[in-house]
Design a protein around this motif. Sequence first.
Motif, PDB file in Angstrom:
ATOM      1  N   UNK A 191       0.814  -1.213   0.000  1.00 64.37           N
ATOM      2  CA  UNK A 191       0.000   0.000   0.000  1.00 64.37           C
ATOM      3  C   UNK A 191       0.850   1.267   0.000  1.00 64.37           C
ATOM      4  N   UNK A 192       0.425   2.230  -0.809  1.00 64.04           N
ATOM      5  CA  UNK A 192       0.997   3.578  -0.770  1.00 64.04           C
ATOM      6  C   UNK A 192       0.164   4.488   0.135  1.00 64.04           C
ATOM      7  N   UNK A 193      -1.140   4.237   0.145  1.00 63.74           N
ATOM      8  CA  UNK A 193      -2.066   5.030   0.959  1.00 63.74           C
ATOM      9  C   UNK A 193      -3.015   4.081   1.673  1.00 63.74           C
ATOM     10  N   UNK A 194      -3.220   4.323   2.961  1.00 67.09           N
ATOM     11  CA  UNK A 194      -4.182   3.554   3.752  1.00 67.09           C
ATOM     12  C   UNK A 194      -5.170   4.535   4.367  1.00 67.09           C
ATOM     13  N   UNK A 195      -6.451   4.225   4.240  1.00 64.95           N
ATOM     14  CA  UNK A 195      -7.507   5.058   4.813  1.00 64.95           C
ATOM     15  C   UNK A 195      -8.252   4.248   5.867  1.00 64.95           C
ATOM     16  N   UNK A 196      -8.458   4.849   7.023  1.00 61.12           N
ATOM     17  CA  UNK A 196      -9.241   4.225   8.085  1.00 61.12           C
ATOM     18  C   UNK A 196     -10.500   5.048   8.283  1.00 61.12           C
ATOM     19  N   UNK A 197     -11.643   4.492   7.905  1.00 62.04           N
ATOM     20  CA  UNK A 197     -12.923   5.193   8.008  1.00 62.04           C
ATOM     21  C   UNK A 197     -13.944   4.240   8.613  1.00 62.04           C
ATOM     22  N   UNK A 198     -13.710   3.883   9.873  1.00 61.33           N
ATOM     23  CA  UNK A 198     -14.506   2.866  10.552  1.00 61.33           C
ATOM     24  C   UNK A 198     -15.032   3.391  11.882  1.00 61.33           C
ATOM     25  N   UNK A 199     -15.839   2.580  12.528  1.00 63.91           N
ATOM     26  CA  UNK A 199     -16.280   2.882  13.892  1.00 63.91           C
ATOM     27  C   UNK A 199     -15.478   2.072  14.908  1.00 63.91           C
ATOM     28  N   UNK A 200     -14.347   1.530  14.488  1.00 68.57           N
ATOM     29  CA  UNK A 200     -13.535   0.685  15.366  1.00 68.57           C
ATOM     30  C   UNK A 200     -13.019   1.472  16.569  1.00 68.57           C
ATOM     31  N   UNK A 201     -12.933   0.796  17.681  1.00 66.17           N
ATOM     32  CA  UNK A 201     -12.404   1.407  18.903  1.00 66.17           C
ATOM     33  C   UNK A 201     -10.927   1.099  19.099  1.00 66.17           C
ATOM     34  N   UNK A 202     -10.430   0.096  18.387  1.00 69.61           N
ATOM     35  CA  UNK A 202      -9.044  -0.326  18.516  1.00 69.61           C
ATOM     36  C   UNK A 202      -8.404  -0.391  17.131  1.00 69.61           C
ATOM     37  N   UNK A 203      -7.073  -0.358  17.054  1.00 72.09           N
ATOM     38  CA  UNK A 203      -6.392  -0.315  15.751  1.00 72.09           C
ATOM     39  C   UNK A 203      -6.845  -1.420  14.791  1.00 72.09           C
TER      40      UNK A 203
END
Length: 313
Positions: A191-203
């Motif tokens: 990956x060159x770019x990672x997007x995190x768009x979640x409701x997660x509470x932990x990594x």
Amino acid sequence: MTLPHLDAAAVLALGPAGAADAMQQALREGLDPSEGVARSFVDVPAGELIVMPAAGARHVGVKLVGVAPGNAARGLPRIGAVYVLFDAETMQPVATLDGTALTTLRTPATSIVGLRPWLRRAEGPQQVVVFGAGPQGVGHVDALAAEVALGAVTFVVRTPARVTLPADGPAAGAAVLATDDPRVADALRSADVVVCATTARTPVFDSSLLGDDVLVAAVGSHEAEAAEVDVAFAGSATVVVEDVATALRECGDVVQAAAAGVVAEADLVPLAAVARGDVAVTGGRVLFKGSGMAWQDLVVAEAVLDHAGAPSQ
């Protein structure tokens, strides 16, 4: 005169690049995110009402966000929102906007402003991994596609069978993998770019899998107790935030890294400094952590109003 309402189509017509340009220009002209009013939360029987006000030279605006966790059982969205613009001098209402679409547009655009100098150094198609395939996940792919050429796009979700991606556009035809699929690790390694768009509470991923020059945008939470990115990654990266005080109050990815001693307050790079070009753009990992701020809604709402040709007062 009937108060104009700009629906979702009118809001999204501005496009992510237009929204990013509007925010970058506002920051370059001196907008100071630290002067904004913090969002407020009101408990209501169905869930929560979030109030996000902002004031500018042309307009005053407020986004009202209703959060009803029980809506899933009703077949309704968990979140609904409306935005109201007032003339800054007369305080008379100017327009209302679809607040959900406004959030969908301005959040990826803010990530672009935070990562734009590094994206513009990118060479070749960028491999993208997105955790979460909701409007924000898809919106980030659209926003990235407006900035750079995209290679493979992979969405990572808990239940792939429930995901329906757009039939056209940059996200169409992307791979959708379950969080426990072994192919996720391979996607992260390239990956060159990672997007995190979640409701997660932990990594949501193990940062040891990522490369040395990866860019990460984490936008899924605005609580000190929630973090989508692990402490190790924050400690290894240049950390860009919307506003330092806000990040240390609301952004768990930053709060937890600071508590662990791997990120100092002085290390945090304000978004305004990136927008003005005051930051040295070198190699290495970069983390943009956004929690969403009311000034972003106001700037983008004004840009939508101008784009639509609606009366501004």
